[in-house]
Design an enzyme around this catalytic site. Structure first.
Site, PDB file in Angstrom:
ATOM      1  N   ARG A  70       0.853  -1.181   0.000  1.00 44.96           N
ATOM      2  CA  ARG A  70       0.000   0.000   0.000  1.00 44.96           C
ATOM      3  C   ARG A  70       0.896   1.240   0.000  1.00 44.96           C
ATOM      4  O   ARG A  70       1.555   1.550   0.999  1.00 44.96           O
ATOM      5  CB  ARG A  70      -0.922   0.013   1.222  1.00 44.96           C
ATOM      6  CG  ARG A  70      -1.943  -1.115   1.236  1.00 44.96           C
ATOM      7  CD  ARG A  70      -2.863  -1.014   0.049  1.00 44.96           C
ATOM      8  NE  ARG A  70      -4.063  -1.831   0.234  1.00 44.96           N
ATOM      9  CZ  ARG A  70      -5.064  -1.827  -0.608  1.00 44.96           C
ATOM     10  NH1 ARG A  70      -5.014  -1.086  -1.704  1.00 44.96           N
ATOM     11  NH2 ARG A  70      -6.114  -2.584  -0.387  1.00 44.96           N
TER      12      ARG A  70
ATOM     13  N   ALA B 141     -11.059  -6.566  -0.644  1.00 49.28           N
ATOM     14  CA  ALA B 141     -11.891  -5.365  -0.735  1.00 49.28           C
ATOM     15  C   ALA B 141     -11.727  -4.738  -2.107  1.00 49.28           C
ATOM     16  O   ALA B 141     -10.812  -5.075  -2.848  1.00 49.28           O
ATOM     17  CB  ALA B 141     -11.493  -4.372   0.354  1.00 49.28           C
TER      18      ALA B 141
ATOM     19  N   GLU C 156     -15.200  -8.629  -6.516  1.00 51.32           N
ATOM     20  CA  GLU C 156     -13.895  -8.375  -5.900  1.00 51.32           C
ATOM     21  C   GLU C 156     -13.304  -9.629  -5.250  1.00 51.32           C
ATOM     22  O   GLU C 156     -12.102  -9.863  -5.348  1.00 51.32           O
ATOM     23  CB  GLU C 156     -13.998  -7.250  -4.872  1.00 51.32           C
ATOM     24  CG  GLU C 156     -14.158  -5.879  -5.479  1.00 51.32           C
ATOM     25  CD  GLU C 156     -12.925  -5.379  -6.226  1.00 51.32           C
ATOM     26  OE1 GLU C 156     -11.809  -5.908  -6.033  1.00 51.32           O
ATOM     27  OE2 GLU C 156     -13.080  -4.434  -7.021  1.00 51.32           O
TER      28      GLU C 156
ATOM     29  N   GLU D 193      -9.704 -10.825  -6.634  1.00 45.12           N
ATOM     30  CA  GLU D 193      -8.535 -10.737  -5.760  1.00 45.12           C
ATOM     31  C   GLU D 193      -8.048 -12.075  -5.229  1.00 45.12           C
ATOM     32  O   GLU D 193      -6.869 -12.222  -4.940  1.00 45.12           O
ATOM     33  CB  GLU D 193      -8.818  -9.803  -4.582  1.00 45.12           C
ATOM     34  CG  GLU D 193      -8.915  -8.358  -4.994  1.00 45.12           C
ATOM     35  CD  GLU D 193      -8.853  -7.402  -3.815  1.00 45.12           C
ATOM     36  OE1 GLU D 193      -8.848  -7.854  -2.651  1.00 45.12           O
ATOM     37  OE2 GLU D 193      -8.813  -6.190  -4.075  1.00 45.12           O
TER      38      GLU D 193
ATOM     39  N   GLU E 192      -2.609  -4.452  -9.525  1.00 44.74           N
ATOM     40  CA  GLU E 192      -2.692  -5.105  -8.218  1.00 44.74           C
ATOM     41  C   GLU E 192      -1.742  -6.298  -8.158  1.00 44.74           C
ATOM     42  O   GLU E 192      -1.893  -7.241  -8.926  1.00 44.74           O
ATOM     43  CB  GLU E 192      -4.118  -5.604  -7.944  1.00 44.74           C
ATOM     44  CG  GLU E 192      -5.122  -4.531  -7.688  1.00 44.74           C
ATOM     45  CD  GLU E 192      -6.504  -5.098  -7.401  1.00 44.74           C
ATOM     46  OE1 GLU E 192      -7.122  -4.628  -6.434  1.00 44.74           O
ATOM     47  OE2 GLU E 192      -6.964  -5.995  -8.130  1.00 44.74           O
TER      48      GLU E 192
END
Length: 175
Positions: A61, A73, A88, A92, A136
């Site tokens: 992050r 999330a 999601e 993910e 991501e």
């Protein structure tokens, strides 16, 4: 009941994820002040439980310059929160769930943002293929509920949605 009346509002930045505006407000005592507000479309978070394990994600992050272990999330994209949660979780983690339960919704940081997060509890999981967004870099981790409790006690979770979600999962499990 306190209230602040907006006198003037000016956008400083408009982006794809958020907007930043500065509001000049009048307080009930007659004084004026300014408020920096982040506008956000909202998000979902998922407490995904597979037997005795929580399905979690580890990712870097940038805002905190470090890796965090979190519950899955993602951002709402003009869609129903439950549909977003299903999307999601699959993107993910690769998991899908047969059972979904709405837990709560909350403001992540109401002092300066209107981001509203919807929390869901997902069970009866089935493993599939991950499909994260191009930007991501995610590692899926299974964490035993008992270990998650110990991590919670040690303060190892650093984001609010994960703290709330892990606490909920532990309570449901009766640990």
């Amino acid at each position: 009941m306190f209230e602040e009346v907006t006198i003037n509002s000016k956008y400083i930045y408009k982006g794809t994820i958020l907007n930043l505006r500065v509001d000049e407000v009048q307080l009930e005592n007659g004084r004026t002040s300014s408020r920096e507000i982040i506008e956000h479309k909202g998000a979902v978070a998922i407490v995904a439980v597979d037997g005795e394990d929580l399905i979690m994600v580890r990712q870097y992050r940038k805002a905190v310059e470090g890796e965090l272990l979190e519950i899955p999330a993602g951002k709402l994209e003009d869609e129903d929160p439950l549909e977003c949660a299903k999307r999601e979780l699959k993107e993910e983690t690769g998991y899908s769930a047969d059972r979904w339960q709405y837990v709560c919704d909350f403001y992540s940081t109401p002092g300066f943002s209107n981001e509203r997060m919807f929390l869901y509890y997902a069970t009866d999981l089935k493993k599939g293929e991950m499909n994260p967004d191009d930007d991501e870099l995610i590692k899926v981790e299974r964490v035993k509920l008992q270990e998650a409790l110990e991590m919670l006690k040690r303060g190892q979770f650093k984001d609010a949605k994960t703290i709330i979600g892990v606490d909920y999962a532990i309570r449901v499990a009766g640990i």
